[in-house]
Design an enzyme around this catalytic site. Structure first.
Site, mmCIF file in Angstrom:
data_model
loop_
_atom_site.group_PDB
_atom_site.id
_atom_site.type_symbol
_atom_site.label_atom_id
_atom_site.label_comp_id
_atom_site.label_asym_id
_atom_site.label_seq_id
_atom_site.Cartn_x
_atom_site.Cartn_y
_atom_site.Cartn_z
ATOM 1 N N SER A 652 0.810 -1.216 0.000
ATOM 2 C CA SER A 652 0.000 0.000 0.000
ATOM 3 C C SER A 652 0.846 1.270 0.000
ATOM 4 C CB SER A 652 -0.931 0.002 1.214
ATOM 5 O OG SER A 652 -0.193 0.068 2.415
ATOM 6 N N LYS A 695 -6.344 5.108 7.910
ATOM 7 C CA LYS A 695 -5.191 5.874 7.450
ATOM 8 C C LYS A 695 -5.518 7.361 7.350
ATOM 9 C CE LYS A 695 -3.183 2.056 4.814
ATOM 10 N NZ LYS A 695 -2.881 1.522 3.473
#
Length: 810
Positions: A652, A695
């Protein structure tokens, strides 16, 4: 530069589940949902097929994430299905008169095992009470005395005949403590030793011959006495048998007739009669021992029925849920008791296991628990393959010396086994155990999420109502239901889906009811749900707060303003138990002359996982695809997660790593107020990643502590827009223009946002990047420059090389 095309509007940042279809619904107080399958049709269609299939090998393995109701719903469904199935027979063990070490198994129609046991125990009580009276009756005593008198008379007559014959030979029969012996007569009196020795030798020899004849007559006499004794005893025994037979007749005639349809039971009843008649003395002694209280276990104990399993007054087939599948719990055991310092056992100490109780029905087992105990899995497979169950002594498996123990007759088994376990265990068994696929042919898989549109909202509301009703919780109003549905959507990780982890939903409702009661409310509203979620976060986010303090105190370096070359804020997700949170991670890159390519520092020190290594290698493919059209790539670059002291896994961060690498090559500063997450392929497409909400919220919290500037935000993959379900505090900041969420599809879009400059386009006619001030143009010029430096340095002779060796070939 206008970033509007990439900004995600506030309306798309949080799921808003509509309850317009439920206009009359004010609270969940009116909902009384029955037990039913919640959005798991695939799993229950497979389960139904497995349960209805009677062919061998169609046992079921239920898989699915924890909290989806795979245990509860499977058990409820199996129990509901079992009610429609026939009730199985009773199982019991009885004494085997032909082989006492191998108790006999009896399979009886439902409820008849208890009846047989009651009849046999009634017979035992009657024996203990009535049999002594039979042998104490006047008729029996008179008969015994008569037989004894006749015996005495015959023995006396035989003795008189022996005396007469002995006198005829000159001998007298004298009784002694050792028996009878002949004594010679002299002048009508017993001869003394002195007289015997004074006789001539010839006379003594003649007396010895006569004595031998008398001794032979004595032997014949004793033989006759024994015969007379046996005949008398047999007469008494025959009379006893006649009386006992008359006593037994009423008990067994009716039993034999009642169980005429059970040949094995009839044969056992006949064995009882035969054993009883043949061992009357042992029976009488046992009765006396019981009456005197000298023994607890006697000969009479063999006349009993050990009911292993009885399904009397139980409609349908049994369902057994075994949570602790040890060897004994599953397959039964043979217990022992201490008697006079020794451990002994018998057929009455045989105890059933879960397979016995589930015989003719369904057995649900926790698969993972089963593999904690040795021999369980192999024994279960053997039982299912052979269709019979033997109760074995587990300790014998590990004993170096075989010990004498019971060997109960195997019982035929017809059971449907349902294993519940994780998907990885199913896959492991399927790959490594060739028998697994032959026995468990049905896989029932619970899905983690389901579509909200296709009845998902209604099912979730009905589930919440049922939980509130059954557990006495406070009802939820419409606002609270919307908050719970939003939370469910976030758990599902998709705007159009809801989570099937109903355990999590139920826990949220329970906690919300607690907080509502603490505040004196009679209904749970939206504020209570939000408070409950905040309280959950507060209980679990100690580590998150400590990391935030380290960032606030500049112990962990995170820039949220300005621009820097070769540095970007990546985003990572931390998982502590069931709590997840995101935090920025500073990623840097450095570039120099050389041919080593891209060096992953984490990999060099073995802190990088294979997926992260793959992501870094993809960066090389992207650079070749974009910048190696007309020249070779010649550079040495290193990428590092700064102040990271634990393993890094996942791809990611590959978009952030590519951006920081391009920044370091082209010496282009990146906006530190914008964090980046996303995966990238070799063609430059940005791919979705997990943990997107955590996030964004993690970086937002850092920016709030540092101060929002109105330029800060997060770049995410466009494919992740459907996964957004952000906290209201983030949504409010976006609505106020203080924070931004950018959704990109390609690397070039992320470059434009981070640099404020276009990425550039390749002009095949000119062989140049346009416009000249674009980021790619600057990166391309820098790569050409590095390649020239490397080429020129390679051509330059070493200052330490001798002059005569400077020319090629010398």
């Amino acid at each position: 530069m206008d970033f509007t095309p990439w900004r995600v509007p506030p309306s798309e940042l949080r799921v808003q589940v509509s309850l317009d279809e439920y206009g009359a619904l004010e609270t969940t107080a009116s909902i009384r949902a029955p037990v039913y399958v919640i959005q798991q049709s695939r799993a229950f269609e497979a389960l139904q097929m497995g349960l209805e299939q009677t062919s061998p090998g169609f046992h079921v393995f239920v898989v699915g994430p924890a909290g989806t109701g795979r245990r509860t719903l499977t058990r409820q469904y199996v129990e509901q299905f079992a009610r429609t199935r026939p009730t199985p027979p009773d199982l019991c063990y009885v004494y085997n008169f032909e082989d006492p070490d191998a108790p006999m198994a009896l399979v009886l129609p439902t409820g008849r095992a208890a009846h047989l046991r009651d009849e046999i125990r009634q017979f035992r009580r009657a024996v203990q009470e009535q049999l002594p009276k039979i042998f104490e009756s006047p008729d029996y005593e008179e008969f015994r005395q008569q037989v004894q008198q006749e015996l005495n008379q015959k023995q006396q007559e035989a003795l008189e005949r022996l005396q007469a014959r002995a006198r005829a030979l000159g001998f007298l029969i004298v009784p002694t403590d050792a028996g009878i012996r002949p004594v010679p007569l002299w002048q009508g009196k017993p001869m003394t030793q002195e007289v015997l020795l004074s006789l001539p030798e010839q006379v003594r020899q003649e007396l010895a011959k006569q004595e031998a004849l008398v001794l032979q007559m004595i032997q014949e006499f004793l033989k006759e006495q024994r015969r007379l004794q046996r005949e008398a005893v047999e007469r008494v025994r025959n009379r006893e048998r006649e009386m006992v037979q008359q006593f037994l007749q009423p008990y067994f005639v009716d039993l034999v007739e009642e169980y005429r349809d059970q040949p094995k039971v009839v044969a056992w009843l006949e064995m009882i009669q035969k054993d009883f008649m043949g061992n009357l003395m042992e029976v009488v002694q046992a009765i006396q021992a019981v009456q005197q209280g000298t023994k607890t276990g006697t000969y009479l104990d063999r006349y009993d029925v050990n009911i292993l399993v009885s399904h009397a007054n139980r409609p349908g087939a049994p369902v057994v849920y075994e949570t602790n599948p040890t060897f004994y719990n599953l397959f039964g055991r043979i217990e022992r008791r201490a008697v006079e310092g020794f451990y002994v056992t018998d057929f009455t100490l045989i105890k059933p296991g879960s397979l016995h109780r589930a015989n003719g029905g369904f057995l649900i087992v926790e698969a993972l628990e089963m593999f904690k105990y040795p021999l369980v899995w192999d024994t279960l497979k053997r039982v299912l393959q052979r269709g019979e169950l033997s109760i074995e002594d587990y300790g014998q498996q590990f004993s170096p010396i075989p010990l004498a123990t019971l060997r109960p007759e195997p019982i035929p088994i017809q059971v449907k086994v349902i294993l519940i376990g994780p998907a990885w265990l199913y896959q492991l068994l399927y790959l490594l155990d060739e028998d697994f696929g032959k026995l468990f042919k049905v896989k029932a898989e619970f899905q983690p999420t389901f579509e909200a549109r296709e009845g998902g909202v209604e099912d979730t509301i009905r589930f919440i109502g049922r939980v509130c009703h059954e557990e006495g919780l406070l009802p939820l109003n419409r606002e609270a239901l919307q908050e719970v549905l939003t939370y469910s959507s976030r758990l599902a990780g998709d705007r159009e889906e809801l989570s099937a982890r109903f355990g999590e939903i139920a826990d949220l409702v329970r906690e919300a009811s607690y907080w509502a009661q603490k505040e004196g409310q009679s209904v749970v509203d939206g504020a209570i749900i939000r408070k409950t979620l905040e309280q959950r976060r507060y209980r679990n986010n100690l580590l998150e707060e400590r990391i935030q303090k380290l960032i606030d105190r500049d112990v962990l370096f995170v820039d949220t303003q300005g621009g820097r070359v070769g540095q970007v804020n990546g985003l990572a997700v931390y998982t502590i138990g069931g709590y997840e949170f995101g935090k920025p991670s500073r990623i840097t890159a450095s570039v120099g002359v050389g041919r080593e390519g891209i060096i992953n520092i984490e990999r060099q020190v073995r802190l990088s996982g294979p997926i992260h290594d793959k992501g870094v290698l993809i960066l090389s493919g992207y650079l070749k695809n974009v910048f190696a059209r007309n020249k070779p790539l010649s550079l040495t670059a290193s990428i590092c997660f700064e102040q990271s002291y634990e393993g890094v896994e996942g791809d990611s961060a590959s978009l952030a790593e590519l951006l920081v690498l391009l920044s370091a090559i082209g010496q282009v500063p990146l906006d530190q107020g914008i964090a980046v997450t996303g995966s990238v392929d070799q063609q430059g497409r940005v791919q979705p990643v997990g943990g997107i909400n955590e996030k964004i919220e993690g970086f937002f919290d850092v920016c709030v502590r540092r101060g929002l500037t109105g330029r800060q935000g997060v770049i995410i993959p466009a494919a992740n827009k459907r996964h957004l379900c952000l906290h209201p505090r983030v949504v409010r900041a976006v609505e106020a223009g203080q924070f931004h969420i950018y959704a990109v599809q390609r690397v070039e879009e992320a470059i434009a946002i981070l640099t404020g400059r276009p990425a550039g386009e390749w002009n095949p006619e000119t062989g140049q990047w346009e416009p000249p001030d674009s980021v790619f143009a600057q990166v391309d010029r820098r790569l050409i420059e590095l390649a020239r430096y490397e080429r020129d340095f390679a051509k330059e002779p070493s200052k330490t090389e001798p002059p005569g060796n400077r020319e090629e070939g010398h």
